[in-house]
Design a protein around this motif. Structure first.
Motif, short mmCIF file in Angstrom:
data_model
loop_
_atom_site.label_atom_id
_atom_site.label_comp_id
_atom_site.label_asym_id
_atom_site.label_seq_id
_atom_site.Cartn_x
_atom_site.Cartn_y
_atom_site.Cartn_z
N GLU A 32 0.66 -1.35 0.11
CA GLU A 32 0.02 0.04 -0.03
C GLU A 32 0.85 1.15 0.14
O GLU A 32 0.74 2.27 -0.58
CB GLU A 32 -0.96 -0.06 1.12
N LEU A 33 2.16 1.19 0.68
CA LEU A 33 2.74 2.36 0.89
C LEU A 33 3.80 2.76 -0.32
O LEU A 33 3.91 3.70 -0.80
CB LEU A 33 3.74 2.39 2.18
N MET A 34 4.32 1.54 -0.90
CA MET A 34 5.29 1.71 -1.95
C MET A 34 4.78 1.24 -3.26
O MET A 34 5.36 1.58 -4.35
CB MET A 34 6.54 1.08 -1.69
N GLY A 35 3.71 0.66 -3.52
CA GLY A 35 3.13 0.29 -4.67
C GLY A 35 4.32 -0.56 -5.59
O GLY A 35 4.95 -1.59 -4.88
N PRO A 36 4.54 0.05 -7.00
CA PRO A 36 5.35 -0.87 -7.61
C PRO A 36 6.82 -0.80 -7.09
O PRO A 36 7.64 -1.51 -7.60
CB PRO A 36 5.18 -0.41 -8.95
N GLU A 37 7.02 0.29 -6.33
CA GLU A 37 8.55 0.31 -5.71
C GLU A 37 8.98 -0.87 -4.82
O GLU A 37 10.21 -1.00 -4.48
CB GLU A 37 8.63 1.68 -5.16
N LEU A 38 7.82 -1.39 -4.36
CA LEU A 38 8.21 -2.66 -3.44
C LEU A 38 9.07 -3.54 -4.01
O LEU A 38 10.03 -4.01 -3.14
CB LEU A 38 6.73 -3.41 -3.01
N GLY A 39 8.95 -3.89 -5.15
CA GLY A 39 10.23 -5.06 -5.95
C GLY A 39 11.32 -4.20 -5.85
O GLY A 39 12.31 -4.97 -5.65
N HIS A 40 11.63 -3.03 -5.96
CA HIS A 40 12.86 -2.25 -5.85
C HIS A 40 13.36 -2.54 -4.37
O HIS A 40 14.56 -2.68 -4.20
CB HIS A 40 12.46 -0.77 -6.20
N LEU A 41 12.44 -2.42 -3.20
CA LEU A 41 12.99 -2.66 -2.16
C LEU A 41 13.49 -3.74 -1.79
O LEU A 41 14.64 -3.95 -1.23
CB LEU A 41 11.77 -2.26 -1.06
N GLU A 42 12.74 -4.93 -2.23
CA GLU A 42 13.34 -6.09 -2.11
C GLU A 42 14.60 -6.52 -2.80
O GLU A 42 15.38 -7.24 -2.28
CB GLU A 42 12.13 -7.04 -2.68
N ASP A 43 14.66 -6.10 -4.00
CA ASP A 43 15.99 -5.88 -4.64
C ASP A 43 17.27 -5.28 -3.74
O ASP A 43 18.18 -5.71 -3.74
CB ASP A 43 15.91 -5.33 -6.12
N SER A 44 16.97 -4.23 -3.21
CA SER A 44 17.87 -3.35 -2.44
C SER A 44 18.03 -4.05 -1.05
O SER A 44 18.87 -3.67 -0.45
CB SER A 44 17.04 -1.99 -2.26
N LEU A 45 17.40 -5.06 -0.64
CA LEU A 45 17.48 -5.68 0.49
C LEU A 45 18.07 -7.08 0.22
O LEU A 45 17.99 -8.05 1.22
CB LEU A 45 16.47 -5.71 1.42
N ALA A 46 18.50 -7.46 -1.03
CA ALA A 46 18.77 -8.88 -1.29
C ALA A 46 20.10 -9.38 -0.57
O ALA A 46 20.15 -10.52 -0.23
CB ALA A 46 19.22 -8.91 -2.77
N VAL A 47 20.88 -8.74 -0.01
CA VAL A 47 21.95 -8.99 0.71
C VAL A 47 21.85 -8.02 1.85
O VAL A 47 22.02 -6.81 1.83
CB VAL A 47 23.24 -8.54 0.02
N ALA A 48 21.52 -8.77 2.96
CA ALA A 48 21.08 -8.14 4.13
C ALA A 48 21.38 -9.05 5.34
O ALA A 48 21.70 -10.21 5.38
CB ALA A 48 19.33 -7.88 4.36
N GLY A 49 21.82 -8.46 6.51
CA GLY A 49 22.12 -9.09 7.71
C GLY A 49 20.90 -9.57 8.29
O GLY A 49 19.83 -9.31 7.69
N PRO A 50 20.88 -9.91 9.71
CA PRO A 50 19.64 -10.59 10.16
C PRO A 50 18.77 -9.40 10.67
O PRO A 50 19.17 -8.24 10.89
CB PRO A 50 20.20 -11.39 11.41
N ILE A 51 17.60 -9.60 10.73
CA ILE A 51 16.58 -8.62 11.18
C ILE A 51 17.04 -8.20 12.74
O ILE A 51 17.11 -9.07 13.70
CB ILE A 51 15.19 -9.12 11.29
N GLY A 52 17.29 -6.90 12.96
CA GLY A 52 17.44 -6.60 14.18
C GLY A 52 16.16 -5.98 15.03
O GLY A 52 14.99 -5.94 14.26
N LEU A 53 16.20 -5.83 16.34
CA LEU A 53 15.34 -5.26 17.07
C LEU A 53 15.67 -4.15 17.76
O LEU A 53 16.64 -4.35 18.70
CB LEU A 53 14.67 -6.37 18.03
N SER A 54 15.19 -2.99 17.45
CA SER A 54 15.83 -1.65 18.24
C SER A 54 14.53 -0.91 18.65
O SER A 54 13.68 -0.46 17.81
CB SER A 54 16.44 -0.97 17.15
N ASN A 55 14.61 -0.64 19.87
CA ASN A 55 13.28 0.25 20.43
C ASN A 55 12.21 -0.12 19.86
O ASN A 55 11.05 0.49 19.75
CB ASN A 55 13.61 1.63 20.28
#
Length: 165
Positions: A56-79
């Motif tokens: 809903e927030l990103m529309g077609p840009e969601l695929g771009h986000l997924e590509d931009s997080l293809a190489v990522a560390g583990p999910i963190g928990l901050s605040n």
């Protein structure tokens, strides 16, 4: 998932004091999602409520986000926010992203960097005003500052810093 409360050195050995599970510290409508902390970015991206809000927030840009997080560390928990930061495969200095999801309210904040251009998407109402980013989570604001400099600040120790043993 256990979180470490304190780390100390005793007789040359590292001693860790365990705190309560991460989900116990974070309350709110989405506290159960704390279980994905420490896992791969895909766990957060594929979580139904997160996926729907991102679409809903990103529309077609969601695929771009997924590509931009293809190489990522583990999910963190901050605040009590789930946070994942990464980059596109073989484009670490060119295409990067951060995703933050509030366990309290389900608020999402996304930052992307592509070829030096930064973009922010957020469901935080106050941050929708142009030029105002004071209501974004501190970790997103910090990422923006570092990303704006091309991540160079992560490569060199600041002049006013001393590494202690």
């Amino acid at each position: 998932m256990l979180m470490f409360k304190r780390m100390a050195t005793v007789g040359g050995s590292i001693v860790l004091a365990l705190a309560a599970p991460a989900s116990a510290a974070c309350t709110g409508e989405f506290a159960a999602l704390a279980k994905v902390a420490g896992g791969d970015a895909d766990l957060l991206l594929k979580e139904p409520v997160v996926r729907a809000r991102l679409a809903e927030l990103m529309g077609p840009e969601l695929g771009h986000l997924e590509d931009s997080l293809a190489v990522a560390g583990p999910i963190g928990l901050s605040n009590c926010e789930l946070v994942v930061e990464g980059n596109s495969a073989h484009k670490g200095g060119e295409q990067n992203a951060i995703l933050s999801f509030s366990l309290y309210y389900g608020v999402i904040t996304v930052g992307t960097r592509e070829r030096g251009q930064l973009s922010i998407w957020s469901t935080r109402h106050k941050s929708r005003k142009r030029g105002n980013y004071s209501h974004l989570p501190a970790h997103v604001r910090d990422w923006l500052y570092v990303a704006a400099g091309g991540f160079r600040s992560r490569l060199k120790l600041p002049a006013n810093t001393t590494m202690m043993h």
